[in-house]
Structures are given as C-alpha cells and as structure tokens.
Design a protein around this motif. Structure first.
Motif, PDB file in Angstrom:
ATOM      1  N   LYS A 277      -1.580   6.008   8.130  1.00 34.68           N
ATOM      2  CA  LYS A 277      -1.543   5.742   9.490  1.00 34.68           C
ATOM      3  C   LYS A 277      -2.421   5.903  10.440  1.00 34.68           C
ATOM      4  CE  LYS A 277       2.349   8.026  10.172  1.00 34.68           C
ATOM      5  NZ  LYS A 277       2.262   8.873   9.185  1.00 34.68           N
ATOM      6  N   SER A 278      -2.730   7.425  10.774  1.00 36.42           N
ATOM      7  CA  SER A 278      -3.573   7.622  11.697  1.00 36.42           C
ATOM      8  C   SER A 278      -4.928   7.357  11.464  1.00 36.42           C
ATOM      9  CB  SER A 278      -3.640   9.162  11.766  1.00 36.42           C
ATOM     10  OG  SER A 278      -2.367   9.648  12.358  1.00 36.42           O
ATOM     11  N   THR A 279      -5.571   7.535  10.033  1.00 36.63           N
ATOM     12  CA  THR A 279      -6.828   7.023   9.687  1.00 36.63           C
ATOM     13  C   THR A 279      -6.914   5.377   9.945  1.00 36.63           C
ATOM     14  OG1 THR A 279      -6.934   8.506   7.854  1.00 36.63           O
ATOM     15  CG2 THR A 279      -8.231   6.632   7.887  1.00 36.63           C
ATOM     16  N   THR A 280      -5.917   4.501   9.666  1.00 39.71           N
ATOM     17  CA  THR A 280      -5.957   3.233   9.913  1.00 39.71           C
ATOM     18  C   THR A 280      -6.276   3.057  11.650  1.00 39.71           C
ATOM     19  OG1 THR A 280      -4.371   2.415   8.250  1.00 39.71           O
ATOM     20  CG2 THR A 280      -4.528   1.183  10.279  1.00 39.71           C
ATOM     21  N   ALA A 281      -5.678   3.699  12.243  1.00 37.55           N
ATOM     22  CA  ALA A 281      -5.506   3.645  13.846  1.00 37.55           C
ATOM     23  C   ALA A 281      -7.029   3.974  14.315  1.00 37.55           C
ATOM     24  CB  ALA A 281      -4.755   4.518  14.597  1.00 37.55           C
ATOM     25  N   ARG A 282      -7.628   5.152  13.593  1.00 38.19           N
ATOM     26  CA  ARG A 282      -9.149   5.424  14.062  1.00 38.19           C
ATOM     27  C   ARG A 282      -9.995   4.611  13.430  1.00 38.19           C
ATOM     28  NH1 ARG A 282      -5.764   9.505  14.797  1.00 38.19           N
ATOM     29  NH2 ARG A 282      -6.335  11.354  16.019  1.00 38.19           N
TER      30      ARG A 282
ATOM     31  N   CYS B 152      -0.581   4.745  19.893  1.00 35.63           N
ATOM     32  CA  CYS B 152      -0.134   6.001  20.182  1.00 35.63           C
ATOM     33  C   CYS B 152       0.169   6.512  18.933  1.00 35.63           C
ATOM     34  CB  CYS B 152       1.256   5.849  20.979  1.00 35.63           C
ATOM     35  SG  CYS B 152       1.129   4.658  22.321  1.00 35.63           S
ATOM     36  N   ASP B 153      -0.465   7.702  18.569  1.00 40.46           N
ATOM     37  CA  ASP B 153      -0.583   8.408  17.314  1.00 40.46           C
ATOM     38  C   ASP B 153       0.494   9.572  17.260  1.00 40.46           C
ATOM     39  OD1 ASP B 153      -1.181   9.395  14.777  1.00 40.46           O
ATOM     40  OD2 ASP B 153      -3.013  10.239  15.372  1.00 40.46           O
ATOM     41  N   GLU B 154       1.672   9.246  16.827  1.00 40.35           N
ATOM     42  CA  GLU B 154       2.835  10.183  16.945  1.00 40.35           C
ATOM     43  C   GLU B 154       2.740  10.814  18.207  1.00 40.35           C
ATOM     44  OE1 GLU B 154       3.892  11.811  13.050  1.00 40.35           O
ATOM     45  OE2 GLU B 154       2.373  11.058  12.179  1.00 40.35           O
ATOM     46  N   PRO B 155       3.052  10.242  19.255  1.00 39.46           N
ATOM     47  CA  PRO B 155       2.888  11.139  20.745  1.00 39.46           C
ATOM     48  C   PRO B 155       4.078  11.908  21.073  1.00 39.46           C
ATOM     49  CG  PRO B 155       3.353   8.717  21.163  1.00 39.46           C
ATOM     50  CD  PRO B 155       3.090   8.813  19.375  1.00 39.46           C
TER      51      PRO B 155
ATOM     52  N   TYR C  34       2.296   1.721  17.761  1.00 40.53           N
ATOM     53  CA  TYR C  34       2.976   3.144  17.774  1.00 40.53           C
ATOM     54  C   TYR C  34       3.235   3.684  16.393  1.00 40.53           C
ATOM     55  CZ  TYR C  34       6.231   6.669  19.596  1.00 40.53           C
ATOM     56  OH  TYR C  34       6.637   7.896  19.779  1.00 40.53           O
ATOM     57  N   ILE C  35       2.722   4.838  16.096  1.00 43.23           N
ATOM     58  CA  ILE C  35       2.697   5.311  14.707  1.00 43.23           C
ATOM     59  C   ILE C  35       3.649   6.452  14.937  1.00 43.23           C
ATOM     60  CG2 ILE C  35       1.097   6.855  13.411  1.00 43.23           C
ATOM     61  CD1 ILE C  35      -1.067   5.686  14.402  1.00 43.23           C
ATOM     62  N   ALA C  36       4.333   6.424  13.846  1.00 42.35           N
ATOM     63  CA  ALA C  36       5.356   7.522  13.656  1.00 42.35           C
ATOM     64  C   ALA C  36       5.616   7.843  12.301  1.00 42.35           C
ATOM     65  CB  ALA C  36       6.737   7.046  14.190  1.00 42.35           C
TER      66      ALA C  36
ATOM     67  N   GLN D 238      -7.183   2.207  24.283  1.00 46.10           N
ATOM     68  CA  GLN D 238      -7.201   3.362  24.229  1.00 46.10           C
ATOM     69  C   GLN D 238      -5.903   4.127  23.211  1.00 46.10           C
ATOM     70  OE1 GLN D 238      -9.598   5.549  26.827  1.00 46.10           O
ATOM     71  NE2 GLN D 238     -10.349   3.681  26.163  1.00 46.10           N
ATOM     72  N   LEU D 239      -6.361   5.457  23.302  1.00 40.55           N
ATOM     73  CA  LEU D 239      -5.455   6.392  22.306  1.00 40.55           C
ATOM     74  C   LEU D 239      -4.886   7.335  22.808  1.00 40.55           C
ATOM     75  CD1 LEU D 239      -4.769   6.963  19.067  1.00 40.55           C
ATOM     76  CD2 LEU D 239      -6.928   8.510  19.240  1.00 40.55           C
TER      77      LEU D 239
END
Length: 279
Positions: free
Chosen positions: A48-53, A173-176, A205-207, A89-90
């Motif tokens: 998930k986070s790698t995809t977002a980045r 939003c990376d697991e905010p 929104y990543i979770a 923005q992240l």
C-alpha cells in the motif's frame, strides 16, 4: 465522461536484483475521481505505502503510468514536476517523526508556501497559516510552539494543515491514525471527512484494516502481496466480498456490539473446526 483526477495503470515497483528480486507493487491499476475517497487496504507488507509513494514519485516506479489531473507524472521533471506535486500532498503515518522538532508550528505549516510561492508577503503567509490551524481544529496561539508541546492527535492535525497549505486537489493519507488512541482516531477520521466535503478534496486513504475506512471511503481497493485483489464500492466490499483475502480481513474487523463479536468469533471457530475435520 469525466476524467479521473488520478489514473494509475500497470504500476510496478521492484527492489533488489536476481534471485533477491522483490516485486513490492505488481501491476496495480485504479482510478480516483475528483472529490472521491478511495480506501487502499491490506496488511503490513501488502504494498500500500509503496504504491502511494510511487504515485507521488517519492520513489520511482519500475514500470507503469501515473496521470494526475491529466498530466503524466512520470514524464515530468524539474519545475513542471514541482508544480504538479503541489497538487498532491501526503499525510504521514507517524505524527511524532514527520514534524521537525526544532521548528515552530508556524514555520512547519508555512514552509511549503514559502518554497512554492516565494514572493508571497509574510503577512499573507501568516494569515494563511492561522486559517489552516483553525481549519484543522487548532488555535492561533499554537503558532509559536514546537511539536513536543502537542499530543499525538494535535501533531497529526499540524501535519494535515501542512499538507493543505499548498491547496492540493489530492491528499494521500498513509495510515494517519494507526499510531493514535482509538478515541483520537475517530476525531481525525471525522476531520478528514469534513475537509473532503468543505474543500472538495480527493482522498487516497491507506489503512491496514477495513474498520477505519468504512465511514470515510466510498470505494475500497484490497491489496495483498503487491496486487489489488478486489476493488469495489463500500457496499460491495462489506456486504458481498468476492476474494478470500477480503473475507479474511472482514472477519478480523471487531464488532462494536460485544454480543455480535462473540457470535462472530463462535461462527469462525465452528468453521475452522469443520474445515479441520474434512479429509
């Protein structure tokens, strides 16, 4: 037909070489419309986070296409990329490590404005910072304090204000809320919902579980081992999940009613016992 604000096609990100090669993101594709909230859900290590980045080009994809507001993110460089990056923005997961402890709240929020709009007057910048603080539920007298003076939830609000300073169309939003207490999580989730409505924001929104995206996201993509296993509306994912991994994630979501939770656990144990007894 309306063009999506974000289009991702065949996204791949590999790490390592030869026998040690790992495909952290494996042929991922999805669209996000303007004003939509898409949940990207999966366990730790699902990609998930790698995809977002990769989408934000904080790390470079190995292959694929990312179009933001109609422009090819992966083809841009220099000033053109910097301009487009202000559109997205992240918000980071950890509100403790993502804020510079030596800077005041005013400087943290104003930093992006000063970089992207260097000719803006100091008075205008200060007024914008005050407006942003109030927008996320903080007070003007917080301006001169440093991050150590705030709770985790307040720090995350500062991080959200910083992300909003450039007036982005897309907020990733990376697991905010992952590092926050449950009671504070609800407040931050409500803040995202309010900001989306007031500012016409688009959210990815990543979770790591399905419980935190249920009331925020209209569509949900479920990731496992770098792939999207299932994507659909909130109703489709919660009421009729098609992939076995989605069903496993659903089974792990706790029920707010203790009686319902006990019944679900009993049903799960019964199913496991039945499965174990099969030849």
């Amino acid at each position: 037909m309306t063009t999506p604000l974000l289009q991702v096609r065949g996204l791949v990100r590999e790490f390592g070489h030869g026998p040690g090669l790992v495909r952290a993101v494996d042929d991922v594709s999805f669209d996000v419309m303007q004003g939509e909230a898409l949940g990207l859900v999966g366990e730790s290590g699902s990609g998930k986070s790698t995809t977002a980045r990769c989408v934000l080009r904080l790390i470079e994809p190995t292959a694929g296409e990312v179009r933001l507001d109609g422009e090819d993110m992966l083809a841009l460089g220099g000033p053109a990329l910097r301009r487009l990056r202000s559109t997205a923005q992240l918000v980071f997961q950890d509100p403790y490590s993502s804020l510079n402890p030596r800077m005041t709240v005013a400087d943290i929020i104003a930093e992006g404005i000063r970089i992207h709009r260097p000719r803006e007057s100091s008075t205008t910048v200060k007024d914008e910072v005050v407006d942003l603080l109030e927008l996320v539920g903080l007070r003007p007298d917080h301006l001169t304090r440093k991050p150590a003076a705030f709770s985790g939830g307040e720090r995350q609000r500062i991080g959200i204000a910083r992300a909003l300073a450039l007036k982005p169309k897309l907020l990733v939003c990376d697991e905010p809320v992952a590092s926050l207490d449950v009671s504070i999580q609800a407040q931050i989730l409500n803040l995202f919902a309010d900001l989306r409505e007031r500012l016409d924001l688009t959210l990815v929104y990543i979770a790591h579980d399905l419980s935190t995206v249920r009331h925020l996201c209209g569509r949900i993509a479920v990731m496992q081992d770098g792939k999207i296993r299932e994507i659909g509306t909130r109703e489709q994912i919660y009421e009729d999940p098609q992939h076995e991994y989605t069903r496993a994630l659903m089974a792990a979501v706790p029920e707010p009613d203790p009686r319902s939770e006990r019944a679900k656990l009993a049903a799960r144990r019964s199913a496991q016992t039945t499965e174990a007894g099969r030849p």
